[in-house]
Design an enzyme around this catalytic site. Structure first.
Site, short mmCIF file in Angstrom:
data_model
loop_
_atom_site.label_atom_id
_atom_site.label_comp_id
_atom_site.label_asym_id
_atom_site.label_seq_id
_atom_site.Cartn_x
_atom_site.Cartn_y
_atom_site.Cartn_z
N ASN A 98 0.80 -1.24 0.00
CA ASN A 98 0.00 0.00 0.00
C ASN A 98 0.82 1.28 0.00
OD1 ASN A 98 0.82 -0.50 2.62
ND2 ASN A 98 -1.07 0.25 3.53
N GLU A 130 4.67 -4.33 12.17
CA GLU A 130 3.69 -3.27 11.95
C GLU A 130 2.52 -3.93 11.24
OE1 GLU A 130 6.17 -0.18 13.51
OE2 GLU A 130 4.03 -0.40 13.13
N CYS A 148 -3.24 1.36 6.89
CA CYS A 148 -3.40 0.61 8.13
C CYS A 148 -3.93 1.47 9.26
CB CYS A 148 -2.06 0.03 8.54
SG CYS A 148 -0.84 1.31 8.72
N GLU A 163 8.59 2.57 14.31
CA GLU A 163 9.33 3.04 13.13
C GLU A 163 9.30 4.55 13.12
OE1 GLU A 163 7.41 0.57 9.93
OE2 GLU A 163 9.39 -0.32 9.90
#
Ligand code: NAD
Ligand SMILES: O=C[C@H](O)CS(=O)(=O)O
Length: 491
Positions: A159, A260, A294, A472
């Protein structure tokens, strides 16, 4: 339609292993499809275990020299990579839009977002400070030294094909780690182009190695890395089921993990909210990348007192969104990544309707002469949604806004937390006491308060519960690639 690039050499068709562009060892290839038309337009290697092993061989051999390089030198390489990414922003945006489908303007934005992580870790590379521990004796020197974890395997989703791999490779290199990476089968070209630019920035042999593989062979490649004791860390962005698989299978060699994973973000509009701000915040958070994000709101809870006013304003904005291919500059919502994605979105909308929800805007696939491909879905607003519906339990990953009324703060926070996921949550309120209460009570790694666009390279991005662990970006993002060594020296 051909892909026009200012630099045609950024369209790569081979793996990058030990500083060599090379075909897959068994010669198999993977077609790359344009989601706007469901037509193949490029080819890359469909790699297997032998390619995966060759990548680790190269990364492991390159480790000592890269680790010994002065942090300032690693920083300079990252800064040069950042500059090359931005100098080729248009080409990278075209690659993103062609293979992933997002509008070109969003592709440009993603390139800048990816570059911001590279710049951030170029700066962090020279700040990996350890600790000198106060010693109980003048004869004893005690140090806590930070060291790179070693070979890192990076596995990324489709994505955000630029940002996801940049925010893994950049901290790994800054920390002194070497990398083997596999991008998603739907979007390999952007990653390959970024590696080409990294090579031009002066990347030493074997420091970063990239292999591409089909969905059917992804496991073959990654299983090789999971079993290899030389691979010391897995950094993964993708679905929760795959993340849990990686956690189980990496236990044999006790690798470090950054996961993640999936989300199911609640978006709460309290009765004291600024409704116009809440509508704009929801539009920004929900429809970025067509909802294939997400952290996008998957459930929307609106207080009964402001429900109708909010929904009315929201529907006007959603109905005005333009759906179309990236080739149309006016497009705001592109095609979904593939047919499986559209089928899931359609299933969620039909399930909601069957259980009593009402469609206020959209609700169907879109296909006409301006949108000739099969992967378009209309931006959709559902009302009278409840917790029995699939669209509130599963991550829809599409342009669907399911709205539920609520009346009580405690009850809506319980609803918001009633999910195995915990990546992002949002709420709008102008009551300071409520802002403190609800920020504290929401179970998620990220909370947007009166804010819908929350992504930043300077903030720790990540989730809790079934959304994974590790962070991150930010200072914390570098720690995931480092380990402490305690040095105790008697002089
Ligand atoms: N938390 C985040 O930052 C974040 C970001 C983007 C996407 N996601 C999540 O990812 C999902 C959508 O992305 P996706 O469809 O690419 O996810 P996915 O898990 O299907 O694929 C992600 C990556 O894993 C690889 N993969 C798939 N099966 C594998 C296996 N058995 N062994 C090893 N590797 C395997 C794929 O090839 C791809 O490179 C959504 O759930 C979304 O929420 C999370
Ligand atoms: O889809 C997940 C991405 O991590 C979202 S963001 O680009 O980091 O906001």
């Amino acid at each position: 339609m051909s892909l026009t690039l200012n630099r045609p050499d950024l369209l790569r068709a081979q793996n990058f292993i030990d500083a060599r562009w090379r075909d897959g060892l068994d010669g198999r290839v993977l077609a790359v499809s344009d989601p706007a038309l469901d037509l193949d337009f490029a080819r890359v290697p469909d790699s297997g275990a032998a390619d995966a092993r060759a990548a680790v061989d190269a990364a492991f051999a390159a480790g000592p020299a890269w680790r010994a390089l002065a942090p300032r030198e690693r920083s300079r390489l990252l800064r040069h990579w950042h500059d090359l990414i931005m100098a080729n922003q248009e080409d990278l945006a075209r690659l993103i839009s062609r293979e992933q489908g997002k509008p070109l303007a969003e592709g440009r934005g993603e390139v800048a977002y990816a570059a911001s992580y590279v710049e951030w870790f170029a700066e962090e590379a020279v700040r990996m400070h350890g600790d000198q521990i106060p010693s109980p004796s003048p004869r004893r020197r005690m140090l806590a030294v930070k060291e790179p974890v070693g070979v890192v395997a990076a596995i990324t989703p489709w994505n955000f094909p630029a940002a996801m791999i940049a925010r893994k490779i950049a901290p790994a290199l800054a920390a002194g780690c070497t990398v083997v990476a596999k991008p998603a089968e739907d979007t390999p070209l952007t990653s390959l182009a970024l590696i080409k630019l990294l090579e031009e920035a002066g990347l030493p042999h074997g420091v970063v190695n990239l292999v591409t593989a089909s969905r059917g062979r992804a496991a073959e490649v990654v299983d090789e890395w999971l079993a290899d004791p030389r691979v010391r860390k897995i950094t993964f962005t993708g679905s929760t089921p795959v993340g849990k698989h990686l956690a189980r299978e990496s236990a044999g060699t006790l690798k470090r993990l950054s996961l993640e994973l999936g989300g199911n973000a609640p978006f709460i509009v309290f009765e004291d909210a600024d409704l116009d701000a809440a509508v704009e915040g929801l539009m920004a958070a929900k429809f970025r990348n067509g909802g294939q994000t997400c952290v996008c709101p998957n459930r929307v809870y609106v207080h009964d007192r402001v429900h109708d006013a909010f929904v009315g304003r929201l529907c006007a904005r959603v109905a005005a969104l333009r759906v179309g291919p990236a080739s149309d500059p006016a497009s705001q919502i592109g095609p979904m990544i593939n047919g499986r994605a559209v089928d899931k979105i359609e299933r969620h909308v039909q399930d909601a309707q069957a259980r009593g929800a009402r469609v206020m805007v959209g609700g169907d696939r879109v296909r006409d002469e301006d949108r000739p491909g099969p992967n378009y879905f209309a931006p959709t607003v559902l009302v009278d949604v409840d917790g029995t519906m699939a669209c509130t339990v599963e991550e829809t990953f599409g342009p669907v806004v399911p709205v539920t009324r609520f009346r009580d703060e405690t009850a809506v926070v319980a609803l918001a937390n009633d999910t195995p996921f915990g990546l992002a949550a949002y709420f709008y309120s102008r009551d300071p006491a409520r802002i403190r209460r609800v920020s504290d009570a929401l179970e998620s790694g990220i909370v947007g308060v009166n804010a819908g666009a929350i992504a930043s390279e300077s903030a720790p991005f990540g989730g809790i519960k079934d959304s994974g662990y590790g962070r991150e970006g930010s200072r914390q993002g570098l720690e995931d690639y480092l380990q402490f060594k305690y040095v105790c020296e008697d002089v």
